[in-house]
Design a protein around this motif. Structure first.
Motif, PDB file in Angstrom:
ATOM      1  N   LYS A  13     -20.031 -20.072 -51.346  1.00 17.16           N
ATOM      2  CA  LYS A  13     -21.433 -19.677 -51.490  1.00 17.16           C
ATOM      3  C   LYS A  13     -22.184 -19.758 -50.167  1.00 17.16           C
ATOM      4  O   LYS A  13     -21.984 -20.681 -49.405  1.00 17.16           O
ATOM      5  CB  LYS A  13     -22.132 -20.584 -52.499  1.00 17.16           C
ATOM      6  CG  LYS A  13     -21.670 -20.409 -53.925  1.00 17.16           C
ATOM      7  CD  LYS A  13     -22.536 -21.241 -54.848  1.00 17.16           C
ATOM      8  CE  LYS A  13     -22.122 -21.280 -56.280  1.00 17.16           C
ATOM      9  NZ  LYS A  13     -21.440 -20.235 -56.875  1.00 17.16           N
ATOM     10  N   LEU A  14     -23.054 -18.777 -49.981  1.00 17.89           N
ATOM     11  CA  LEU A  14     -24.036 -18.786 -48.896  1.00 17.89           C
ATOM     12  C   LEU A  14     -25.398 -18.643 -49.559  1.00 17.89           C
ATOM     13  O   LEU A  14     -25.622 -17.694 -50.295  1.00 17.89           O
ATOM     14  CB  LEU A  14     -23.827 -17.603 -47.943  1.00 17.89           C
ATOM     15  CG  LEU A  14     -22.579 -17.588 -47.086  1.00 17.89           C
ATOM     16  CD1 LEU A  14     -22.505 -16.282 -46.300  1.00 17.89           C
ATOM     17  CD2 LEU A  14     -22.583 -18.763 -46.125  1.00 17.89           C
ATOM     18  N   SER A  15     -26.286 -19.580 -49.318  1.00 19.88           N
ATOM     19  CA  SER A  15     -27.617 -19.525 -49.917  1.00 19.88           C
ATOM     20  C   SER A  15     -28.666 -19.512 -48.823  1.00 19.88           C
ATOM     21  O   SER A  15     -28.594 -20.288 -47.877  1.00 19.88           O
ATOM     22  CB  SER A  15     -27.851 -20.729 -50.823  1.00 19.88           C
ATOM     23  OG  SER A  15     -26.997 -20.678 -51.925  1.00 19.88           O
ATOM     24  N   THR A  16     -29.624 -18.609 -48.978  1.00 27.12           N
ATOM     25  CA  THR A  16     -30.781 -18.553 -48.092  1.00 27.12           C
ATOM     26  C   THR A  16     -32.010 -18.399 -48.969  1.00 27.12           C
ATOM     27  O   THR A  16     -31.896 -18.235 -50.182  1.00 27.12           O
ATOM     28  CB  THR A  16     -30.708 -17.355 -47.116  1.00 27.12           C
ATOM     29  OG1 THR A  16     -30.900 -16.140 -47.863  1.00 27.12           O
ATOM     30  CG2 THR A  16     -29.387 -17.307 -46.374  1.00 27.12           C
ATOM     31  N   VAL A  21     -25.291 -15.557 -52.110  1.00 25.68           N
ATOM     32  CA  VAL A  21     -24.090 -14.732 -52.115  1.00 25.68           C
ATOM     33  C   VAL A  21     -22.890 -15.628 -52.383  1.00 25.68           C
ATOM     34  O   VAL A  21     -22.729 -16.659 -51.730  1.00 25.68           O
ATOM     35  CB  VAL A  21     -23.897 -14.012 -50.752  1.00 25.68           C
ATOM     36  CG1 VAL A  21     -22.609 -13.205 -50.730  1.00 25.68           C
ATOM     37  CG2 VAL A  21     -25.098 -13.137 -50.433  1.00 25.68           C
ATOM     38  N   THR A  22     -22.064 -15.230 -53.355  1.00 24.95           N
ATOM     39  CA  THR A  22     -20.820 -15.943 -53.632  1.00 24.95           C
ATOM     40  C   THR A  22     -19.671 -15.000 -53.320  1.00 24.95           C
ATOM     41  O   THR A  22     -19.560 -13.928 -53.913  1.00 24.95           O
ATOM     42  CB  THR A  22     -20.742 -16.406 -55.101  1.00 24.95           C
ATOM     43  OG1 THR A  22     -21.888 -17.209 -55.390  1.00 24.95           O
ATOM     44  CG2 THR A  22     -19.475 -17.204 -55.348  1.00 24.95           C
ATOM     45  N   SER A 127     -13.177  -4.264 -45.676  1.00 22.12           N
ATOM     46  CA  SER A 127     -13.312  -5.702 -45.503  1.00 22.12           C
ATOM     47  C   SER A 127     -13.020  -5.977 -44.024  1.00 22.12           C
ATOM     48  O   SER A 127     -12.196  -5.282 -43.446  1.00 22.12           O
ATOM     49  CB  SER A 127     -12.267  -6.368 -46.404  1.00 22.12           C
ATOM     50  OG  SER A 127     -12.434  -7.731 -46.491  1.00 22.12           O
ATOM     51  N   PRO A 128     -13.628  -6.881 -43.352  1.00 23.36           N
ATOM     52  CA  PRO A 128     -14.580  -7.929 -43.691  1.00 23.36           C
ATOM     53  C   PRO A 128     -15.986  -7.661 -43.183  1.00 23.36           C
ATOM     54  O   PRO A 128     -16.736  -8.605 -42.957  1.00 23.36           O
ATOM     55  CB  PRO A 128     -13.988  -9.125 -42.956  1.00 23.36           C
ATOM     56  CG  PRO A 128     -13.548  -8.549 -41.648  1.00 23.36           C
ATOM     57  CD  PRO A 128     -13.033  -7.167 -42.019  1.00 23.36           C
ATOM     58  N   VAL A 129     -16.386  -6.406 -42.989  1.00 22.67           N
ATOM     59  CA  VAL A 129     -17.673  -6.108 -42.343  1.00 22.67           C
ATOM     60  C   VAL A 129     -18.832  -6.852 -43.018  1.00 22.67           C
ATOM     61  O   VAL A 129     -19.602  -7.538 -42.353  1.00 22.67           O
ATOM     62  CB  VAL A 129     -17.938  -4.581 -42.313  1.00 22.67           C
ATOM     63  CG1 VAL A 129     -19.343  -4.274 -41.839  1.00 22.67           C
ATOM     64  CG2 VAL A 129     -16.923  -3.890 -41.430  1.00 22.67           C
ATOM     65  N   PHE A 134     -22.978 -11.123 -44.002  1.00 18.22           N
ATOM     66  CA  PHE A 134     -23.634 -12.141 -44.829  1.00 18.22           C
ATOM     67  C   PHE A 134     -23.617 -13.506 -44.157  1.00 18.22           C
ATOM     68  O   PHE A 134     -24.592 -14.256 -44.240  1.00 18.22           O
ATOM     69  CB  PHE A 134     -22.982 -12.230 -46.213  1.00 18.22           C
ATOM     70  CG  PHE A 134     -23.432 -11.151 -47.174  1.00 18.22           C
ATOM     71  CD1 PHE A 134     -24.768 -10.834 -47.327  1.00 18.22           C
ATOM     72  CD2 PHE A 134     -22.506 -10.472 -47.938  1.00 18.22           C
ATOM     73  CE1 PHE A 134     -25.183  -9.855 -48.213  1.00 18.22           C
ATOM     74  CE2 PHE A 134     -22.898  -9.495 -48.840  1.00 18.22           C
ATOM     75  CZ  PHE A 134     -24.238  -9.178 -48.973  1.00 18.22           C
ATOM     76  N   GLU A 135     -22.526 -13.843 -43.500  1.00 17.54           N
ATOM     77  CA  GLU A 135     -22.460 -15.138 -42.804  1.00 17.54           C
ATOM     78  C   GLU A 135     -23.507 -15.218 -41.703  1.00 17.54           C
ATOM     79  O   GLU A 135     -24.214 -16.216 -41.556  1.00 17.54           O
ATOM     80  CB  GLU A 135     -21.062 -15.357 -42.229  1.00 17.54           C
ATOM     81  CG  GLU A 135     -20.024 -15.620 -43.288  1.00 17.54           C
ATOM     82  CD  GLU A 135     -18.596 -15.612 -42.758  1.00 17.54           C
ATOM     83  OE1 GLU A 135     -18.384 -15.253 -41.583  1.00 17.54           O
ATOM     84  OE2 GLU A 135     -17.696 -15.966 -43.540  1.00 17.54           O
ATOM     85  N   GLU A 136     -23.618 -14.145 -40.928  1.00 18.73           N
ATOM     86  CA  GLU A 136     -24.567 -14.165 -39.807  1.00 18.73           C
ATOM     87  C   GLU A 136     -26.013 -14.094 -40.273  1.00 18.73           C
ATOM     88  O   GLU A 136     -26.872 -14.783 -39.723  1.00 18.73           O
ATOM     89  CB  GLU A 136     -24.255 -13.024 -38.833  1.00 18.73           C
ATOM     90  CG  GLU A 136     -24.991 -13.201 -37.530  1.00 18.73           C
ATOM     91  CD  GLU A 136     -24.494 -12.283 -36.419  1.00 18.73           C
ATOM     92  OE1 GLU A 136     -25.330 -11.912 -35.572  1.00 18.73           O
ATOM     93  OE2 GLU A 136     -23.295 -11.925 -36.403  1.00 18.73           O
ATOM     94  N   ILE A 137     -26.295 -13.296 -41.287  1.00 19.94           N
ATOM     95  CA  ILE A 137     -27.693 -13.224 -41.737  1.00 19.94           C
ATOM     96  C   ILE A 137     -28.113 -14.540 -42.382  1.00 19.94           C
ATOM     97  O   ILE A 137     -29.270 -14.940 -42.282  1.00 19.94           O
ATOM     98  CB  ILE A 137     -27.972 -12.011 -42.652  1.00 19.94           C
ATOM     99  CG1 ILE A 137     -29.482 -11.734 -42.651  1.00 19.94           C
ATOM    100  CG2 ILE A 137     -27.457 -12.218 -44.061  1.00 19.94           C
ATOM    101  CD1 ILE A 137     -29.890 -10.360 -43.052  1.00 19.94           C
TER     102      ILE A 137
END
Length: 186
Positions: A13-16, A21-22, A127-129, A134-137
């Motif tokens: 998971k990435l949470s902002t 996003v999972t 993948s993985p664009v 998502f990781e960077e944002i």
């Protein structure tokens, strides 16, 4: 060869403040398609944009999104909500079970104009664009109280995101005070 099975709610998971996003299937899992579950909070508008190489697929799981996927008769830089195609297409209100496929070079957008979080399944090829995006944002969104618009614009250029109208996030006051996990009932 081994497949991948994830129970509900599982995945990285990435949470902002603007999205949760999972990661469900990624390049690291051997997938040529990046697959994510995304929680779109009330007031989030990704802004109209195009990708030169990527194609995307969106499937609404819960809630209602406004969706657009066509070349308008006129691209206005401030807002996509009233765009119309030469054939008369307009933005669509999409509820659970609705989907949107976006081929490369097609203007598209989504917005949560409702007062509730929306869950969607999102797939992107290649993948993985979008995984890297998502990781960077997530890093940019969590770097302070305000978002560095220049950093977002620079990052989007690197990830084949050509923005037409601005990304906006104007959460309703009551939704802004709830954490993303509580807002989606998790």
């Amino acid at each position: 060869m081994t497949g991948l099975i994830l129970p509900p709610g599982q995945g990285r998971k990435l949470s902002t403040k603007a999205q949760e996003v999972t990661f469900k299937a990624t390049e690291a899992d051997g997938s040529a398609v990046s697959i994510f579950e995304v929680v779109v909070p009330p007031g989030f508008d990704v802004g109209a944009h195009v990708h030169g190489e990527a194609q995307e697929f969106f499937y609404v799981l819960e809630g209602e999104l406004e969706l657009l996927a066509f070349e308008p008769t006129e691209r206005t830089a401030e807002n996509w909500h009233l765009w119309e195609s030469p054939e008369g297409q307009r933005m669509v209100r999409a509820t659970a079970g609705a989907s949107m496929f976006v081929p490369p070079n097609t203007p598209h957008a989504f917005r949560n104009a409702s007062g509730e979080p929306v869950r969607m399944l999102f797939q992107c090829v290649p993948s993985p664009v979008h995984e890297l995006y998502f990781e960077e944002i997530a890093e940019i969104w969590s770097s302070g109280k305000t978002v560095d618009a220049d950093a977002v614009e620079e990052m989007r250029r690197r990830y084949d995101v050509h923005q037409i109208t601005p990304l906006r996030f104007d959460p309703p006051a009551e939704a802004a005070s709830r954490p993303a996990a509580a807002a989606k009932g998790a």
